[in-house]
Enzyme design. Structure first.
Site, PDB file in Angstrom:
ATOM      1  N   SER A 132      52.433   5.291   6.319  1.00 48.08           N
ATOM      2  CA  SER A 132      52.303   6.017   7.579  1.00 48.08           C
ATOM      3  C   SER A 132      52.562   5.109   8.766  1.00 48.08           C
ATOM      4  O   SER A 132      52.263   3.909   8.719  1.00 48.08           O
ATOM      5  CB  SER A 132      50.884   6.591   7.679  1.00 48.08           C
ATOM      6  N   TYR A 157      41.912   5.922   8.353  1.00 50.74           N
ATOM      7  CA  TYR A 157      43.048   6.434   7.583  1.00 50.74           C
ATOM      8  C   TYR A 157      44.202   5.427   7.636  1.00 50.74           C
ATOM      9  O   TYR A 157      44.759   5.043   6.600  1.00 50.74           O
ATOM     10  CB  TYR A 157      43.496   7.792   8.126  1.00 50.74           C
ATOM     11  N   LYS A 161      45.952   2.938   4.613  1.00 44.04           N
ATOM     12  CA  LYS A 161      47.381   2.821   4.311  1.00 44.04           C
ATOM     13  C   LYS A 161      47.836   1.359   4.416  1.00 44.04           C
ATOM     14  O   LYS A 161      48.608   0.866   3.575  1.00 44.04           O
ATOM     15  CB  LYS A 161      48.203   3.696   5.266  1.00 44.04           C
TER      16      LYS A 161
END
Length: 350
Positions: A132, A157, A161
């Site tokens: 991402s 989040y 990643k």
């Protein structure tokens, strides 16, 4: 004999569109999903996969499996000889990750470690990882190229990643016969042109466009625009939106590149153009012919002002570039939402 590719999280939004592209490119996908982001259809198969089988007139092997279940993963790898793995599975909501950081680290990191260990044990050394643009954090410069510093993430989040990317990089350094593609997505939107599969968030959508589409179809009353005091053209956040089919085709290009024995490579998948929240609202109003009501709300923790890609490296090395423009993205999204007003639970498109 078609190459078998394991697709983790293949029942979800991006995963299901990638399954379509894999089949059309001549691969044999085997899909696993635990239904955390997928809707259960007939026969305990994701509804997205059931519909793909129907419109492509094929059958797709599916296993309900959580990657936290390492013995279950071992069993699957004993059954199949995979040429590569495309790893989508994971928790993915920025706001939720701020509220539940430990859950995001436990699920996303443990699942990925389990997968890497089982791949190593079964000599499957080719991986495409769904990363991402959040790994870039608050951008130091725009557009963002692959040399931009990573790790200054603004939410758990993105951190998860980033940590997974680092695990994969370290593993590829230690194991010279491994090849991995780390694909840093910008903001996927749109849907398959059939209108049969698309994004169907469970509960309140965390991303802008599904929420806008649900307001347009009458499922939600009003959009909250989080912040109107950013340093952007109209004060609202700017993002790089990419058609999900373009994104899926990027995975096919990455799979082909793995055959070059390329080691570990990083690529941005985006369009290179940023649009503000209010520009996206106007674009969806045009596509849907509906007024989209919105109100200004306070900024959300973890959000940044602007983020858009420099996608030239993927064009140069993978031969991939985004083809669909904003108008087409919004048209395809509206086709999906208008055919499926309540998502996969609506029977009109099946």
């Amino acid at each position: 004999m078609a190459e078998k590719v394991l697709v983790t999280g293949g029942g979800g939004y991006i995963g299901s569109h990638c399954v379509v592209e894999l089949i059309e490119a001549g691969y044999h996908p085997v899909v696993v999903d635990n239904f955390s982001n997928a809707v259960r259809g007939e026969g305990d198969v994701p509804e997205s996969i059931r519909r793909i089988e129907k419109f492509l007139e094929t059958s797709i092997e599916f296993h309900e499996l959580d990657l936290l279940d390492q013995p279950g993963l071992e069993k699957l790898f004993k059954k199949h000889s995979f040429s590569a793995v495309i790893h989508f599975a994971g928790l993915k909501a920025v706001g939720e990750s701020v509220e539940q950081p430990l859950r995001y680290y436990r699920v996303n990191l443990t699942a990925s470690m389990n997968l890497l260990e089982v791949m190593q044990a079964h000599k499957v050394h080719n991986l495409v990882f769904s990363s991402s643009a959040t790994v870039y954090g608050d951008p130091q410069r725009l557009p963002i190229d692959e040399q931009h510093p990573v790790g200054g993430c603004t939410n758990p989040y993105g951190q998860s990643k980033y940590f997974i990317e680092e695990m994969i990089k370290d593993h590829c350094k230690a194991e010279k016969d491994w090849n991995a593609m780390l694909l840093r997505y910008f903001n996927p939107i749109g849907a398959h042109s059939s209108g049969l599969i698309g994004e169907d968030p469970q509960g309140i959508p965390n991303n802008l466009l599904p929420y806008v589409a649900q307001v347009a179809v009458g499922r939600r009353e009003c959009l909250s625009v989080y912040g109107k005091d950013y340093d952007t053209l109209d004060g609202t956040g700017v993002r790089d939106y990419i058609h999900v089919v373009d994104l899926a085709k990027g995975h096919i290009a990455a799979l082909k590149k793995l055959k070059d024995g390329c080691g570990c490579k990083v690529y941005n998948l985006g369009t290179g153009t940023g649009y503000s929240v209010l520009q996206m609202v106007k674009a969806m109003e045009k596509a849907s012919g509906k007024e989209i009501k919105y109100k200004i709300a306070p900024r959300r923790e973890g959000d940044i002002a602007s983020c858009y890609a420099d996608p030239h490296l993927a064009d140069k090395e993978l031969g991939w570039k985004a083809k669909f423009d904003l108008e087409r993205m919004c048209e395809d999204l509206w086709r999906w939402q208008s055919k499926n007003p309540t998502g996969f639970s609506d029977g009109t498109a099946s």
